[in-house]
Design a protein around this motif. Structure first.
Motif: not given
Length: 186
Positions: A3-5, A111-122, A156-167
């Protein structure tokens, strides 16, 4: 998949609706929130703001910090905090500095492992949102103190998503993002 926001910009005071959504993603009424403020070298101001934001919308939640700049945690202490957290929220600041510090400590892989294992919302705000993507448009050079800094691409960032992000997409100076995307077929 986890999970990610990503929160593109604004202030913690303006984020109550998003904070509520992030907390809801955790599945906990009063989630354990781990704040990581590496991008501003573990300054306490963003931690205080994050704590107030979560406590406004989730009374009873607990907010702790993970500091890898001002306080050195052991790998076991880092792992324990990551395992404790229902939400991991990363603050804004210097994205390039943050990612370099994370890689030096192996926090990027954890942090990548937390995401891959769905242990917390990032989640995160500004640099704390950029970090989760493959590429980001960053003002990291603005933190050098030079007046002639420019927006740059960080990868690269953590690369959870293959996208280019602009805050902060609507802010002055971010218009170069559109040209960069267009010119490079991104």
């Amino acid at each position: 998949m986890g999970r990610f926001a990503a929160v593109g910009g604004g202030t913690y005071e303006e984020m109550d609706v998003l904070t509520r959504r992030i907390a809801d993603l955790s599945g906990e009424a009063a989630p354990n929130v781990l704040f990581i403020g590496t991008a501003l070298q573990d300054s306490t101001n963003p931690l205080t703001s994050c704590r107030k934001s979560f406590k406004r919308v989730c009374p009873g939640c607990i907010v702790k910090k993970l500091s890898i700049i001002r306080t050195i945690y052991s790998d076991a202490e880092i792992d324990a905090l990551l395992d404790w957290a229902d939400v991991i929220f990363v603050g804004g600041g210097n994205t390039a500095f943050m990612l370099e510090a994370w890689r030096a400590r192996g926090l990027d892989r954890k942090l990548r492992a937390v995401f891959d294992e769905d242990r917390a919302v990032l989640s995160g705000l500004s640099a704390g949102a950029v970090c989760w993507f493959e590429k980001g448009y960053t003002d990291s050079e603005s933190f050098t103190g030079r007046e002639d800094w420019a927006y740059t691409v960080i990868e690269p960032g953590i690369s959870l998503y293959p996208a280019f992000f602009c805050p902060h997409y609507g802010d002055w100076g971010r218009r170069g993002f559109d040209a960069l995307v267009s010119e490079n077929g991104l």
